[in-house]
Motif scaffolding. Structure first.
Motif, PDB file in Angstrom:
ATOM      1  N   ARG A 151       0.890  -1.027   0.322  1.00 45.70           N
ATOM      2  CA  ARG A 151       0.213  -0.050   0.240  1.00 45.70           C
ATOM      3  C   ARG A 151       1.302   1.293  -0.099  1.00 45.70           C
ATOM      4  N   THR A 198       2.017   1.724  -3.414  1.00 48.96           N
ATOM      5  CA  THR A 198       1.187   2.328  -4.660  1.00 48.96           C
ATOM      6  C   THR A 198       0.716   2.940  -4.322  1.00 48.96           C
ATOM      7  N   ALA A 199       0.358   3.577  -2.791  1.00 45.48           N
ATOM      8  CA  ALA A 199      -0.778   5.286  -2.484  1.00 45.48           C
ATOM      9  C   ALA A 199      -0.186   6.361  -3.245  1.00 45.48           C
ATOM     10  N   ASP A 200      -1.083   6.594  -3.274  1.00 48.01           N
ATOM     11  CA  ASP A 200      -1.571   8.469  -3.846  1.00 48.01           C
ATOM     12  C   ASP A 200      -0.277   9.532  -2.720  1.00 48.01           C
ATOM     13  N   GLU A 201       0.368   9.449  -2.222  1.00 47.05           N
ATOM     14  CA  GLU A 201       0.510  10.030  -1.457  1.00 47.05           C
ATOM     15  C   GLU A 201       0.856   9.810   0.198  1.00 47.05           C
ATOM     16  N   VAL A 202       2.789   9.856  -0.240  1.00 45.19           N
ATOM     17  CA  VAL A 202       3.498   9.720   1.122  1.00 45.19           C
ATOM     18  C   VAL A 202       4.316  10.263   2.008  1.00 45.19           C
ATOM     19  N   LEU A 254       0.510   8.021   5.321  1.00 48.86           N
ATOM     20  CA  LEU A 254      -0.359   7.645   4.255  1.00 48.86           C
ATOM     21  C   LEU A 254      -2.061   7.644   4.000  1.00 48.86           C
ATOM     22  N   LYS A 255      -1.387   8.779   2.911  1.00 51.95           N
ATOM     23  CA  LYS A 255      -3.045   9.662   1.969  1.00 51.95           C
ATOM     24  C   LYS A 255      -3.606   8.471   0.560  1.00 51.95           C
ATOM     25  N   GLU A 256      -4.918   7.989   1.363  1.00 56.65           N
ATOM     26  CA  GLU A 256      -5.530   7.486  -0.059  1.00 56.65           C
ATOM     27  C   GLU A 256      -7.051   7.988   0.138  1.00 56.65           C
ATOM     28  N   ALA A 257      -7.725   7.305  -0.870  1.00 54.33           N
ATOM     29  CA  ALA A 257      -8.820   7.790  -1.048  1.00 54.33           C
ATOM     30  C   ALA A 257      -9.933   7.487   0.270  1.00 54.33           C
ATOM     31  N   ASP A 258      -9.744   6.694   1.403  1.00 50.67           N
ATOM     32  CA  ASP A 258     -10.277   5.900   2.144  1.00 50.67           C
ATOM     33  C   ASP A 258     -10.235   7.224   3.981  1.00 50.67           C
ATOM     34  N   THR A 279      -3.956   6.937   6.835  1.00 52.11           N
ATOM     35  CA  THR A 279      -3.402   6.527   7.759  1.00 52.11           C
ATOM     36  C   THR A 279      -1.782   6.649   8.383  1.00 52.11           C
TER      37      THR A 279
END
Length: 370
Positions: free
Chosen positions: A265, A268-272, A307-311, A314
């Protein structure tokens, strides 16, 4: 300087220069305090001058100050340095036309003193009653009772800190909840009892180096242990890691972490965001129980990884503690206040819901949700 021949001692140039600088610094501080006092009065400002500090219109001090104006032609520093108190700075202004009606002064007799007995009290009260301004307000018993019974409505705010670090907050919460402090863990699995000289590294050193490496490495170089070692060597060449770091990092455990679902994750995350420092204002009632206050506390710390994700967001914290089993569970509980404040800070900063707060113990290769 000591002159042994003539039997005298006198200050040299360096001492005079230092003394002059100290005098100017003290003068600057006194000016600042005076400015604060002059500008904080709401309606009326009372200044008291001791002794004969007030300049007389005929003396040299008054004449010198009269040559300068408060706006167009300010008093030079050299003139100010010769004065002994703020009375010398301000006294002459009371005679200025621009100050008439705005400032006034009274000169009390030199022999005026506090009463020495009840009998003298009555006599002196009569003699000085007209010369002393009446500043005492007559209050009714009801008003006095109301004022003495006053209770400050924000008692809980008095003990609140204005600024707080994450580590200090976590320590406070452990003490408040009577959580045992971290226990010393003795792990002899890697011990060498051969008696041969060894280079020693502490758990703290390993932890710092591992965090630095995780904060700098290229996620595309996590496919194998060899690629991780090459990445560490690259960072050493760039002076981002010390050469000794190569012997302190457990590349095998880091590679296995990035092979987990969470590791994938991250890659492959949008932004870390890694090793992200923060300073954020957080409501006091969110940090402390039984606190009813609208005050905010400035909290500072550093995220290991966001960890920035759509939902949602984290928050991940790496730990290099060498603990397992029940001790790991207890250690994770000790870290809960730290993760809690990380979650609050992340939501304030990124204005997005924190969906997960995770701790990954690298040594035990175990993920714990807080």
């Amino acid at each position: 300087v000591v002159d042994a021949v003539r039997g005298i001692r006198y200050p040299d140039f360096a001492k005079k220069a230092i003394t002059l600088r100290n005098d100017r610094e003290e003068l600057s501080e006194e000016m600042r305090v005076l400015y604060v006092a002059l500008t904080r009065a709401s309606e009326r400002l009372y200044l008291s001058f001791a002794g004969n500090s007030l300049p007389e219109p005929g003396n040299s001090s008054y004449k010198a100050l009269k040559n300068f104006g408060p706006k167009e032609n300010p008093v030079p520093n050299a003139e100010l340095l010769q004065k002994n108190s703020y009375a010398d700075w301000l006294g002459f202004l009371l005679e200025e036309k621009d100050c008439k009606g705005v400032a006034d002064y009274r000169v009390y007799p030199d022999d005026m003193s506090l009463p020495k007995s009840a009998a003298e009290d009555t006599k002196e009260s009569v003699e000085t009653e007209e010369s002393i301004p009446k500043v005492i307000e007559t209050l009714s018993p009801e008003v006095l009772k109301e004022r003495f019974d006053f209770v400050y409505p924000y008692q809980s705010s008095r003990s609140l800190p204005a600024k707080l670090s994450v580590s200090d907050y976590a320590r406070e919460m452990r003490e408040e909840e009577d959580i045992d402090s971290f226990e010393m863990v003795f792990d002899f699995s890697d011990a060498d009892f051969s008696g041969e000289p060894q280079e020693k590294s502490t758990a703290l050193e390993r932890g710092i180096v591992t965090h630095d490496f995780l904060g700098l490495l290229d996620f595309d170089k996590t496919e194998s242990i060899e690629s991780l070692k090459l990445e560490a060597e690259r960072l050493v060449e760039l002076n981002l890691l010390e050469p000794t770091a190569l012997g302190l990092i457990d590349f095998e455990k880091i590679q296995r972490f990035f092979s987990t679902a969470l590791g994938e994750r991250i890659k492959t995350a949008d932004e870390v965001l890694r090793e992200q420092p923060f300073r954020v204002l957080i409501d006091a009632d969110k940090l402390y129980k039984d606190v009813e206050s609208s005050d905010k506390i400035l909290v500072q710390g550093r995220f290991d990884l966001i960890l920035k994700e759509a939902d949602g967001i984290t928050v991940l914290d790496y730990k290099t503690d060498r603990v397992r089993g029940d001790k790991l569970k207890q250690r994770a509980k000790n870290y809960e206040p730290q993760l809690y404040i990380y979650g609050l800070a992340a939501e304030e900063l990124f204005e997005k819901k924190v969906s997960e707060k995770l701790i990954y113990f690298l040594e035990a290769e175990e993920l714990v949700e807080s």
